[in-house]
Design an enzyme around this catalytic site. Structure first.
Site, short mmCIF file in Angstrom:
data_model
loop_
_atom_site.label_atom_id
_atom_site.label_comp_id
_atom_site.label_asym_id
_atom_site.label_seq_id
_atom_site.Cartn_x
_atom_site.Cartn_y
_atom_site.Cartn_z
N ARG A 47 6.18 4.02 6.83
CA ARG A 47 6.83 3.63 8.08
C ARG A 47 8.15 2.96 7.76
O ARG A 47 8.20 1.96 7.05
CB ARG A 47 5.96 2.66 8.87
N ASP A 101 0.96 -0.05 11.28
CA ASP A 101 1.62 -1.12 12.01
C ASP A 101 0.93 -2.43 11.63
O ASP A 101 -0.28 -2.56 11.79
CB ASP A 101 1.48 -0.88 13.52
N ARG A 104 2.05 5.62 14.93
CA ARG A 104 2.39 4.86 13.72
C ARG A 104 1.51 5.30 12.56
O ARG A 104 0.31 5.44 12.71
CB ARG A 104 2.10 3.36 13.92
N ASP A 144 1.23 -6.47 12.34
CA ASP A 144 1.84 -7.47 13.20
C ASP A 144 1.37 -8.86 12.80
O ASP A 144 0.17 -9.08 12.64
CB ASP A 144 1.47 -7.23 14.67
#
Length: 170
Positions: A86, A103, A100, A105
């Site tokens: 990514r 991902d 995605r 976070d």
């Protein structure tokens, strides 16, 4: 001596082999410097959020004890994403909330509230996202969630419909 902080990480993927991507991300989190992986949730299959015209996601959550600053931790998370394929630099606003390969976070960092370019903690949408709150509440229901009480309290205010644990090993 640098103070240790509990950081709460949301993990998701829906392209390629998302279960493998999440499992590899968890291994990468366990290998972060100045950090110790304390807890990992089960893996969950979750409906897409924001843009629903895409495959379901595999989501999980992790708790790290770290002496990394929030900024250094975010940089490390983005390096893990980049290694997985990514590249946030190539993403446009049109791809926001899109598919995605991985991902990661930074959902919460202790009880800190951070609002600076590129880093907002608590994550600005966490209180709306059952796909992040369900796995996080599994491993840290009492975690302080500034502005919302605790993770468990925030979870009670969202609809977890469609979020199901899967049998994969985290």
């Amino acid at each position: 001596m640098t103070e240790k902080t509990r950081a709460y990480i949301g993990i998701g993927a829906n392209l390629g082999d998302p279960v493998k991507a999440v499992q590899e991300a968890l291994q990468a989190l366990a290998a972060l410097p100045e950090s110790r992986l304390l807890a990992v949730s089960r893996l969950y299959r979750t409906p897409a959020w924001g843009r629903i015209d895409q495959p379901d996601f595999i989501n999980a959550a992790a708790v790290l004890e770290t002496t990394l600053t929030p900024q250094a931790l975010l940089a490390a998370l983005q390096a893990i994403e980049l290694k997985a394929g990514r590249d946030r630099r190539s993403e446009t606003a049109a791809r926001r909330w899109g598919p995605r390969v991985l991902d990661l976070d930074l959902l919460l960092y202790g009880e800190q509230v951070i609002n600076e370019p590129g880093l907002r903690v608590p994550h600005p949408y966490l209180h709306e996202r059952a796909f992040a709150l369900v796995p996080l509440a599994e491993i840290a229901p009492e975690a302080p969630f500034p502005g919302h009480g605790s993770v468990g309290e925030a979870l009670r205010l969202v609809d977890p419909a469609g979020i199901e644990p899967i049998d994969a090993v985290p």
